[in-house]
Design an enzyme around this catalytic site. Structure first.
Site, mmCIF file in Angstrom:
data_model
loop_
_atom_site.group_PDB
_atom_site.id
_atom_site.type_symbol
_atom_site.label_atom_id
_atom_site.label_comp_id
_atom_site.label_asym_id
_atom_site.label_seq_id
_atom_site.Cartn_x
_atom_site.Cartn_y
_atom_site.Cartn_z
ATOM 1 N N HIS A 80 0.833 -1.201 0.000
ATOM 2 C CA HIS A 80 0.000 0.000 0.000
ATOM 3 C C HIS A 80 0.872 1.257 0.000
ATOM 4 O O HIS A 80 1.807 1.367 0.790
ATOM 5 C CB HIS A 80 -0.917 -0.021 1.223
ATOM 6 C CG HIS A 80 -1.870 1.109 1.288
ATOM 7 N ND1 HIS A 80 -2.866 1.290 0.355
ATOM 8 C CD2 HIS A 80 -1.983 2.127 2.157
ATOM 9 C CE1 HIS A 80 -3.550 2.379 0.668
ATOM 10 N NE2 HIS A 80 -3.038 2.905 1.762
ATOM 11 N N HIS A 115 8.346 17.786 -14.624
ATOM 12 C CA HIS A 115 9.153 16.625 -15.011
ATOM 13 C C HIS A 115 10.417 16.492 -14.152
ATOM 14 O O HIS A 115 10.801 15.373 -13.795
ATOM 15 C CB HIS A 115 9.531 16.727 -16.493
ATOM 16 C CG HIS A 115 10.252 15.522 -17.022
ATOM 17 N ND1 HIS A 115 9.676 14.269 -17.068
ATOM 18 C CD2 HIS A 115 11.505 15.384 -17.523
ATOM 19 C CE1 HIS A 115 10.547 13.413 -17.574
ATOM 20 N NE2 HIS A 115 11.665 14.054 -17.860
ATOM 21 N N ALA A 123 5.850 10.167 -21.818
ATOM 22 C CA ALA A 123 4.900 9.078 -21.644
ATOM 23 C C ALA A 123 4.950 8.478 -20.239
ATOM 24 O O ALA A 123 4.088 7.693 -19.864
ATOM 25 C CB ALA A 123 5.168 7.976 -22.681
ATOM 26 N N ASN A 124 5.938 8.843 -19.455
ATOM 27 C CA ASN A 124 6.199 8.232 -18.161
ATOM 28 C C ASN A 124 5.065 8.456 -17.154
ATOM 29 O O ASN A 124 4.456 9.520 -17.116
ATOM 30 C CB ASN A 124 7.485 8.827 -17.569
ATOM 31 C CG ASN A 124 8.569 8.920 -18.615
ATOM 32 O OD1 ASN A 124 8.983 7.924 -19.173
ATOM 33 N ND2 ASN A 124 8.999 10.145 -18.898
ATOM 34 N N ASP A 177 9.059 5.497 -20.562
ATOM 35 C CA ASP A 177 9.308 5.348 -21.989
ATOM 36 C C ASP A 177 10.749 4.911 -22.230
ATOM 37 O O ASP A 177 11.536 4.777 -21.299
ATOM 38 C CB ASP A 177 8.970 6.640 -22.750
ATOM 39 C CG ASP A 177 9.785 7.848 -22.303
ATOM 40 O OD1 ASP A 177 10.967 7.695 -21.929
ATOM 41 O OD2 ASP A 177 9.242 8.969 -22.361
#
Length: 128
Positions: free
Chosen positions: A20, A98, A121-122, A28
């Site tokens: 949890h 980012h 895309a991460n 990517d």
């Protein structure tokens, strides 16, 4: 022998060992994978598999509390961001710059590298 679902033994193990609030990064092909977390490289060729492919498989077998993306995804890959939200309306989304995304990535339980070539895309999956 498993009948269905994720067949990759290392990915199965990672999911089973994840608790949890643990984080998993699905990245990517060009993401700078940090040396701390376990690295699972699924990249085969350009865009095979994609982050969406891996997320789709994980979502069928795993409780996802939220998905974290980079703010830059919204501008650099708006269609990807919209598709993520459309495919996973039941999952909360968060975004951050980012540079911050890369700073928290080493806290991930594992980093799963794909062949995805979409910009930014991460994603980071936070376990429910």
């Amino acid at each position: 022998m498993k009948k269905s679902g994720i067949l990759h033994p290392a990915l199965n193990r990672i999911l089973a060992e994840t608790g949890h609030t643990d984080m998993l990064t699905v990245c990517d092909r060009g993401f700078p994978v940090p040396s701390g977390p376990e690295r699972l490289d699924l990249a085969l060729v350009d865009d095979l598999p994609t982050v969406l492919d891996v997320l789709g498989a994980i979502d069928k077998e795993f409780v996802i509390d939220r998905i974290i993306v980079a703010d830059e995804m919204k501008e650099a890959s708006p269609e990807r961001y919209e598709r993520l939200q459309a495919l996973y309306p039941h999952i909360a989304f968060a975004s951050l710059p980012h540079i911050r995304f890369k700073e928290i990535c080493p806290e991930s339980r594992a980093v799963i590298r794909t062949g995805d070539s979409a910009p930014y895309a991460n994603i980071i999956i936070v376990s429910g």
